[in-house]
Scaffold this motif. Sequence first.
Motif, PDB file in Angstrom:
ATOM      1  N   ASP A  38      18.019   8.275  17.112  1.00  0.00           N
ATOM      2  CA  ASP A  38      17.609   7.713  18.396  1.00  0.00           C
ATOM      3  C   ASP A  38      16.421   8.506  18.919  1.00  0.00           C
ATOM      4  O   ASP A  38      16.351   9.715  18.756  1.00  0.00           O
ATOM      5  CB  ASP A  38      18.752   7.785  19.412  1.00  0.00           C
ATOM      6  N   PHE A  39      15.500   7.797  19.556  1.00  0.00           N
ATOM      7  CA  PHE A  39      14.353   8.454  20.182  1.00  0.00           C
ATOM      8  C   PHE A  39      14.719   8.749  21.626  1.00  0.00           C
ATOM      9  O   PHE A  39      15.069   7.860  22.383  1.00  0.00           O
ATOM     10  CB  PHE A  39      13.120   7.550  20.113  1.00  0.00           C
ATOM     11  N   SER A  40      14.669  10.003  21.988  1.00  0.00           N
ATOM     12  CA  SER A  40      14.938  10.365  23.377  1.00  0.00           C
ATOM     13  C   SER A  40      13.676  10.973  23.977  1.00  0.00           C
ATOM     14  O   SER A  40      13.027  11.818  23.359  1.00  0.00           O
ATOM     15  CB  SER A  40      16.110  11.341  23.471  1.00  0.00           C
ATOM     16  N   TYR A  41      13.345  10.494  25.128  1.00  0.00           N
ATOM     17  CA  TYR A  41      12.139  10.941  25.812  1.00  0.00           C
ATOM     18  C   TYR A  41      12.474  11.071  27.291  1.00  0.00           C
ATOM     19  O   TYR A  41      13.053  10.159  27.878  1.00  0.00           O
ATOM     20  CB  TYR A  41      11.028   9.911  25.597  1.00  0.00           C
ATOM     21  N   SER A  42      12.139  12.184  27.861  1.00  0.00           N
ATOM     22  CA  SER A  42      12.438  12.381  29.281  1.00  0.00           C
ATOM     23  C   SER A  42      11.406  11.600  30.090  1.00  0.00           C
ATOM     24  O   SER A  42      10.227  11.941  30.099  1.00  0.00           O
ATOM     25  CB  SER A  42      12.419  13.862  29.639  1.00  0.00           C
ATOM     26  N   GLY A  43      11.850  10.552  30.697  1.00  0.00           N
ATOM     27  CA  GLY A  43      10.951   9.741  31.507  1.00  0.00           C
ATOM     28  C   GLY A  43      10.587   8.445  30.825  1.00  0.00           C
ATOM     29  O   GLY A  43      11.167   8.054  29.814  1.00  0.00           O
ATOM     30  N   ILE A  44       9.606   7.805  31.386  1.00  0.00           N
ATOM     31  CA  ILE A  44       9.110   6.529  30.880  1.00  0.00           C
ATOM     32  C   ILE A  44       7.705   6.772  30.329  1.00  0.00           C
ATOM     33  O   ILE A  44       6.907   7.495  30.918  1.00  0.00           O
ATOM     34  CB  ILE A  44       9.046   5.477  32.015  1.00  0.00           C
ATOM     35  N   LEU A  45       7.426   6.163  29.199  1.00  0.00           N
ATOM     36  CA  LEU A  45       6.079   6.247  28.643  1.00  0.00           C
ATOM     37  C   LEU A  45       5.113   5.536  29.584  1.00  0.00           C
ATOM     38  O   LEU A  45       5.438   4.497  30.152  1.00  0.00           O
ATOM     39  CB  LEU A  45       6.034   5.574  27.273  1.00  0.00           C
ATOM     40  N   SER A  46       3.922   6.073  29.726  1.00  0.00           N
ATOM     41  CA  SER A  46       2.919   5.385  30.534  1.00  0.00           C
ATOM     42  C   SER A  46       2.406   4.178  29.750  1.00  0.00           C
ATOM     43  O   SER A  46       2.554   4.099  28.527  1.00  0.00           O
ATOM     44  CB  SER A  46       1.751   6.327  30.858  1.00  0.00           C
ATOM     45  N   ARG A  47       1.799   3.253  30.457  1.00  0.00           N
ATOM     46  CA  ARG A  47       1.229   2.065  29.808  1.00  0.00           C
ATOM     47  C   ARG A  47       0.170   2.496  28.780  1.00  0.00           C
ATOM     48  O   ARG A  47       0.125   1.978  27.681  1.00  0.00           O
ATOM     49  CB  ARG A  47       0.633   1.141  30.859  1.00  0.00           C
ATOM     50  N   GLU A  48      -0.662   3.463  29.151  1.00  0.00           N
ATOM     51  CA  GLU A  48      -1.724   3.930  28.248  1.00  0.00           C
ATOM     52  C   GLU A  48      -1.131   4.570  26.988  1.00  0.00           C
ATOM     53  O   GLU A  48      -1.606   4.325  25.876  1.00  0.00           O
ATOM     54  CB  GLU A  48      -2.646   4.927  28.960  1.00  0.00           C
ATOM     55  N   GLU A  49      -0.115   5.412  27.173  1.00  0.00           N
ATOM     56  CA  GLU A  49       0.544   6.037  26.017  1.00  0.00           C
ATOM     57  C   GLU A  49       1.153   4.972  25.105  1.00  0.00           C
ATOM     58  O   GLU A  49       0.991   5.022  23.885  1.00  0.00           O
ATOM     59  CB  GLU A  49       1.668   6.977  26.466  1.00  0.00           C
ATOM     60  N   THR A  50       1.838   4.026  25.713  1.00  0.00           N
ATOM     61  CA  THR A  50       2.497   2.971  24.939  1.00  0.00           C
ATOM     62  C   THR A  50       1.474   2.148  24.170  1.00  0.00           C
ATOM     63  O   THR A  50       1.659   1.869  22.983  1.00  0.00           O
ATOM     64  CB  THR A  50       3.339   2.068  25.860  1.00  0.00           C
ATOM     65  N   PHE A  67       8.070   0.169  17.479  1.00  0.00           N
ATOM     66  CA  PHE A  67       8.451  -0.639  18.648  1.00  0.00           C
ATOM     67  C   PHE A  67       9.959  -0.607  18.861  1.00  0.00           C
ATOM     68  O   PHE A  67      10.432  -0.524  20.000  1.00  0.00           O
ATOM     69  CB  PHE A  67       7.966  -2.078  18.510  1.00  0.00           C
ATOM     70  N   ASP A  68      10.710  -0.645  17.788  1.00  0.00           N
ATOM     71  CA  ASP A  68      12.167  -0.586  17.883  1.00  0.00           C
ATOM     72  C   ASP A  68      12.621   0.674  18.631  1.00  0.00           C
ATOM     73  O   ASP A  68      13.610   0.652  19.355  1.00  0.00           O
ATOM     74  CB  ASP A  68      12.770  -0.630  16.477  1.00  0.00           C
ATOM     75  N   LYS A  69      11.892   1.767  18.453  1.00  0.00           N
ATOM     76  CA  LYS A  69      12.264   3.036  19.086  1.00  0.00           C
ATOM     77  C   LYS A  69      11.754   3.176  20.523  1.00  0.00           C
ATOM     78  O   LYS A  69      12.361   3.861  21.327  1.00  0.00           O
ATOM     79  CB  LYS A  69      11.764   4.225  18.250  1.00  0.00           C
ATOM     80  N   VAL A  70      10.619   2.561  20.860  1.00  0.00           N
ATOM     81  CA  VAL A  70      10.066   2.719  22.208  1.00  0.00           C
ATOM     82  C   VAL A  70      10.492   1.606  23.168  1.00  0.00           C
ATOM     83  O   VAL A  70      10.228   1.697  24.362  1.00  0.00           O
ATOM     84  CB  VAL A  70       8.515   2.824  22.206  1.00  0.00           C
ATOM     85  N   TYR A  71      11.141   0.587  22.670  1.00  0.00           N
ATOM     86  CA  TYR A  71      11.495  -0.568  23.487  1.00  0.00           C
ATOM     87  C   TYR A  71      12.158  -0.163  24.815  1.00  0.00           C
ATOM     88  O   TYR A  71      11.798  -0.648  25.871  1.00  0.00           O
ATOM     89  CB  TYR A  71      12.394  -1.516  22.698  1.00  0.00           C
TER      90      TYR A  71
END
Length: 181
Positions: A38-50, A67-71
């Motif tokens: 599982d991909f764990s990231y503290s927070g939400i990715l910004s639009r630019e990062e995504t 995409f499956d991991k950042v959804y």
Amino acid sequence: TYCDIMALYSNLGFSKGRATMTDRLFLEILKTAINGEDFSYSGILSREETEEILKTAELHRVFPLVFDKVYGNCPYDEREKENLKKRAKLMILQQSLREEGFLKLYTELLRKGLKPVVVKGIVCRYLYPNPEFRASSDEDLLVDAEDMELYDKILNELGLRKQENGKENPYEFSYFSDDGL
């Protein structure tokens, strides 16, 4: 796989000290996808990062994997997410059709008494937890040079066209069909 990661590592500029934080994040996401984690990231990715991560994923033909991991952390609205999900599904379907076509071709070569060795692509794809998520644009066969004329004849009979060899290696040839194989 390790080879994929190392190629990306070099292409993204890590070897020259030019990798951005988004490049590092992309590789971390890809690593979790390859390892089935599982991909764990503290927070939400910004639009630019995504956008940058998904652009890089598409460039390296790993869009469905990434995409499956950042959804879940994707900053897009539901309509945008659905469009990206459809794009990932289309890529998976296209890969499945290419793989099916290749397997039919390979079976026909075996039926005709030839014994090509499949290398890279389709074989390495099965090292991934979701092999259909890893696209390839071609499949590679290693064949005996003495059988090349016979391969050429059979591949032509099967509707494949030989591409002009503009490669440095005179022993490497590419064949294509109108249906994308």
